[in-house]
Scaffold this active site. Structure first.
Site, PDB file in Angstrom:
ATOM      1  N   ASP A 364       0.841  -1.203   0.000  1.00  0.00           N
ATOM      2  CA  ASP A 364       0.000   0.000   0.000  1.00  0.00           C
ATOM      3  C   ASP A 364       0.877   1.255   0.000  1.00  0.00           C
ATOM      4  O   ASP A 364       2.107   1.175   0.159  1.00  0.00           O
ATOM      5  CB  ASP A 364      -0.898  -0.030   1.247  1.00  0.00           C
ATOM      6  N   GLU A 367       2.583   5.023  -4.121  1.00  0.00           N
ATOM      7  CA  GLU A 367       2.618   5.929  -5.304  1.00  0.00           C
ATOM      8  C   GLU A 367       3.953   6.631  -5.437  1.00  0.00           C
ATOM      9  O   GLU A 367       4.320   6.941  -6.578  1.00  0.00           O
ATOM     10  CB  GLU A 367       1.475   6.948  -5.190  1.00  0.00           C
ATOM     11  N   ASP A 452      -8.906   4.064  -2.292  1.00  0.00           N
ATOM     12  CA  ASP A 452      -9.885   4.476  -1.281  1.00  0.00           C
ATOM     13  C   ASP A 452     -11.173   5.022  -1.895  1.00  0.00           C
ATOM     14  O   ASP A 452     -11.338   6.228  -2.074  1.00  0.00           O
ATOM     15  CB  ASP A 452      -9.259   5.527  -0.361  1.00  0.00           C
TER      16      ASP A 452
HETATM   17  C1  GLC Z   1      -4.701   3.595   2.758  1.00  0.00           C
HETATM   18  C2  GLC Z   1      -5.221   2.375   2.008  1.00  0.00           C
HETATM   19  C3  GLC Z   1      -6.302   1.721   2.830  1.00  0.00           C
HETATM   20  C4  GLC Z   1      -5.735   1.353   4.197  1.00  0.00           C
HETATM   21  C5  GLC Z   1      -5.206   2.598   4.902  1.00  0.00           C
HETATM   22  C6  GLC Z   1      -4.514   2.279   6.227  1.00  0.00           C
HETATM   23  O1  GLC Z   1      -5.680   4.567   2.838  1.00  0.00           O
HETATM   24  O2  GLC Z   1      -5.674   2.699   0.729  1.00  0.00           O
HETATM   25  O3  GLC Z   1      -6.795   0.589   2.162  1.00  0.00           O
HETATM   26  O4  GLC Z   1      -6.720   0.750   4.976  1.00  0.00           O
HETATM   27  O5  GLC Z   1      -4.257   3.249   4.065  1.00  0.00           O
HETATM   28  O6  GLC Z   1      -3.453   1.422   6.049  1.00  0.00           O
END
Ligand code: GLC
Length: 739
Positions: A364, A367, A452
């Protein structure tokens, strides 16, 4: 132009057309342009390389290792689509092309909106936009391949550069498109076609690769939440699924499993028996999928920071200091994943998690996302900033470059590190990795989700065209957060989302901190009953889903397909983006609005039977369909044979479930793929591939390949309402003898 001879003839006749638009005189450019061509299968390719003087084209991370296309250098002039390329001032390459009013613009990766991306300007730069809505532009992924759909004159345009790009798809309504590529590194531009859509996708995915067969558990339902805060909550969630007999294969651990959100740590306070929890979950048929973020806390007490500093893995600023940006753990440094040695370093760190038995890795914030620095590039700018103003530097294969030059690669190469490390740790096992950010070719490293979203019907509706476009760009295992990530879901939204989501190739319920819980039982028994039935339907289709992934390996075909994929001569089919085909045999047309109980459904040519049973409807037709809350909103194509399974709760139980080959219509054909679903043994021929035919009531099963030692002894066949049992093992033995 009908055939490729005519195509090449026209291409050869044309004269090199550099900057020939009378209104735009390009500055003299030192950059070289070189054309090459290739033909793959029946699809013509043209490659145009725009490279800095005396340098080879920049190393491409998009191309698959096995994309051995034979390129021949040619002098070409005006290209199909009247494509023209020229250098504008400084570090911008511009490509212009004709966009006839009849053409639709599909693909372009993850874009907020419908299937057709026309008449907008799109900035491609990986961006963490966690509150995206209609006016949003750049999102998490940069996948610069566009399908210009215009009947027999359909083409694909792939601009291989991980630097920022601006695509103007006829925003001035003058039937022109253009791409500005903001780079000093050079760029390769591929023009594919003319060819029908399936052939274009086959060719593009031959160039950039396809998604490997995923492990079977990852085709099942996954339950996630930011965050299940501790071990006992995760255990309770898993037990709840089993007690309520709702199928599920994985529970996800978001950032709270770590100590202070630091990668490669476990909070022993909240997860005292992390390893024991994983093995107990395993005994219940669950995998645990932990999140991993790229930012490493800049602190002497962080082992990864210390080891990373020692090995000099972090991106540096132009002054030579490690770049520091703020994310969950605090002030962090960022590994330079473009470097092979850094991916290896990351892989060694990941062993910490593989050794504990996790089922895969969720990548995650790659980017990379930084708090307070959401917009790394101002899309109104006409120029790429100087390397020193590009946040930090990275090491591309040809040398040091500004971060923006290779930004698109950050998430992709992080996912690659995780993919390769998992393969190294478990050499004969299929890999599950999930990533938020990626670039063209990233499909080779596993699954993606679209970041998100919100608990809005609008985001449910848009998930269909958005995922279809991502699929056309080669990403076979994709999905969005079911129920929506931000904002509060409710029972009706969750049911409707599952009615669509059971057909997402990647099938996960996920929800943000502070939002109302949205596990399948969160909204009372009626909602729970409906969702249980829906998830069970997905599990009943697992053999079919596996077959679709095999098809993707063979041809690049996505699982979620626009109707025009299979019905290109149906002019209505080209304009449907609130329905999709799940493989060739299922047409999905869910309800996508609040308080709606029925909807218009377009059924193309052929006969269609509701998945849950009911009258057969001949197409082409437009009908009003009422979908109850627990109904699977899909039709089966007559002519299909679907491999169905009785209900079960996790993929570990699949092998014991008898396959029912259900024939739809008098004449039908199907395919049954059998393998262990977990290992890479299929690559050594350990699979069965059966061709099934029903012709005027006579059924035949014919193995195209026999190699799966654990094939089920018997399968059931259902044709015209009658069930019979057939011995697969006898059939296999006779065939083997005959051969
Ligand atoms: C980001 C991710 C989300 C995750 C959050 C906390 O917003 O896109 O899926 O739950 O971070 O890690």
């Amino acid at each position: 132009m009908r055939n490729k001879t005519e195509f090449w003839h026209a291409a050869r006749q044309a004269v090199l057309h550099v900057g020939s638009r009378p209104d735009r005189k390009p500055a003299k450019s030192p950059f070289r342009q070189q054309f090459a061509k290739a033909i793959v299968g029946r699809t013509p390719f043209i490659r145009l390389e725009v490279t800095p003087p005396d340098e080879a084209a920049p190393f491409s991370f998009a191309l698959a290792n096995d994309a051995r296309l034979k390129w021949r250098n040619v002098k070409l002039g005006r290209l199909p689509l009247q494509l023209s390329a020229y250098r504008a001032q400084g570090a911008v390459t511009v490509v212009e092309f004709a966009l006839p009013s009849t053409a639709q613009c599909w693909g372009l990766g993850e874009r907020y909106g419908g299937l057709d991306q026309r008449s907008r300007v799109h900035t491609l730069i990986t961006t963490d936009d966690h509150s995206h809505q209609e006016s949003s532009d750049a999102l998490y992924k940069s996948i610069p391949v566009l399908y210009l759909m215009d009947g027999a004159q359909s083409h694909a345009l792939f601009v291989d550069s991980p630097a920022p790009q601006r695509w103007d798809l006829d925003s001035r309504l003058d039937e022109r498109g253009s791409v500005e590529i903001f780079t000093r590194r050079g760029v390769s531009i591929y023009l594919l076609g003319p060819a029908p859509l399936p052939q274009l996708v086959a060719a593009y995915t031959l160039l950039t690769g396809r998604t490997p067969l995923p492990p079977r558990f990852s085709l099942g339902h996954q339950q996630s939440r930011w965050s299940y805060p501790d071990e006992s909550t995760i255990r309770a969630i898993a037990t709840e699924f089993r007690n309520r007999r709702i199928p599920c294969d994985a529970v996800v651990a978001d950032i709270d499993y770590m100590e202070d959100y630091r990668a490669f740590t476990i909070s022993r306070e909240r997860f005292p028996k992390f390893e024991g929890m994983i093995s107990d979950l395993g005994a219940q048929g669950f995998k645990l999928i932990p999140i991993v973020d790229p930012g490493i806390l800049k602190s002497r007490r962080d082992a990864t920071y210390v080891a990373g500093t020692h090995k000099d893995v972090f991106c540096r600023t132009v002054q030579g200091d490690p770049f520091v940006g703020k994310v969950w753990p605090g002030k962090c440094c960022f590994p330079d994943f473009v470097r092979e040695d850094v991916r290896e370093f990351w892989g060694e760190r990941l062993r910490f998690l593989f050794d504990k038995g996790v089922g895969g890795i969720w990548n995650d914030m790659n980017e990379p996302a930084l708090f307070g620095q959401q917009r790394p590039f101002d899309p109104s700018k006409q120029q790429l900033p100087k390397a020193s103003d590009q946040m930090f530097l990275q090491t591309a294969p040809e040398g040091t470059v500004g971060h923006l030059e290779v930004r698109g690669l950050y998430g992709m190469q992080m996912a690659r590190a995780a993919f390769e490390a998992q393969l190294a740790a478990r050499p004969d096992q299929r890999v599950f990795t999930l990533t938020r950010s990626t670039y063209a070719g990233g499909q080779r490293y596993g699954a993606v989700w679209l970041g998100d979203n919100k608990s809005w019907f609008e985001h449910l509706r848009l998930s269909i065209p958005m995922l279809m476009n991502v699929g056309l760009c080669g990403f076979a295992q994709s999905g969005v957060d079911i129920g929506g990530f931000g904002e509060n879901a409710d029972g009706e939204l969750l049911i409707r989302w599952y009615q669509t989501g059971i057909f997402y190739p990647f099938f996960r319920n996920h929800c943000a901190m502070g939002q109302r819980p949205q596990e399948p039982w969160a909204f009372g028994p009626k909602v729970e009953r409906a969702i249980r039935k829906l998830i069970r339907a997905r599990y009943r289709l697992t053999r079919y889903v596996e077959r679709l992934f095999v098809e993707h390996r063979e041809s690049g075909a996505p699982l979620m397909r626009p109707l025009a994929w299979h019905y290109p001569d149906d002019s209505h089919a080209w304009h449907v983006s609130d329905q999709f085909l799940f493989g060739e045999d299922l047409l999905v047309a869910p309800i996508l609005n609040r308080a709606q109980r029925e909807r218009m459904v377009y059924l193309p040519e052929g006969c269609w039977e509701p998945f849950d049973g009911g009258a057969v409807i001949p197409g082409p037709t437009q009908i009003v369909v009422r979908w109850g809350f627990d109904e699977v909103p899909a039709f089966v194509r007559h002519g299909a044979i679907l491999p169905l399974l009785p209900a079960f709760e996790h993929m570990g139980q699949l092998e014991q479930r008898t396959i029912l080959l259900k024939c739809y219509g008098q004449n039908a054909s199907g395919r049954l793929w059998l393998d262990d679903g977990e290992s890479l043994a299929y690559q050594r021929g350990e699979y069965d591939d059966w061709q099934i035919q029903l012709r005027s009531g006579r059924l035949s099963l014919d193995p195209r390949h026999l190699g799966y030692a654990k094939r089920p002894k018997r399968v059931l066949i259902e044709a015209a309402g009658q069930q019979t049992s057939i011995s697969l093992s006898d059939l296999a033995t006779t065939t083997a003898r005959r051969r």
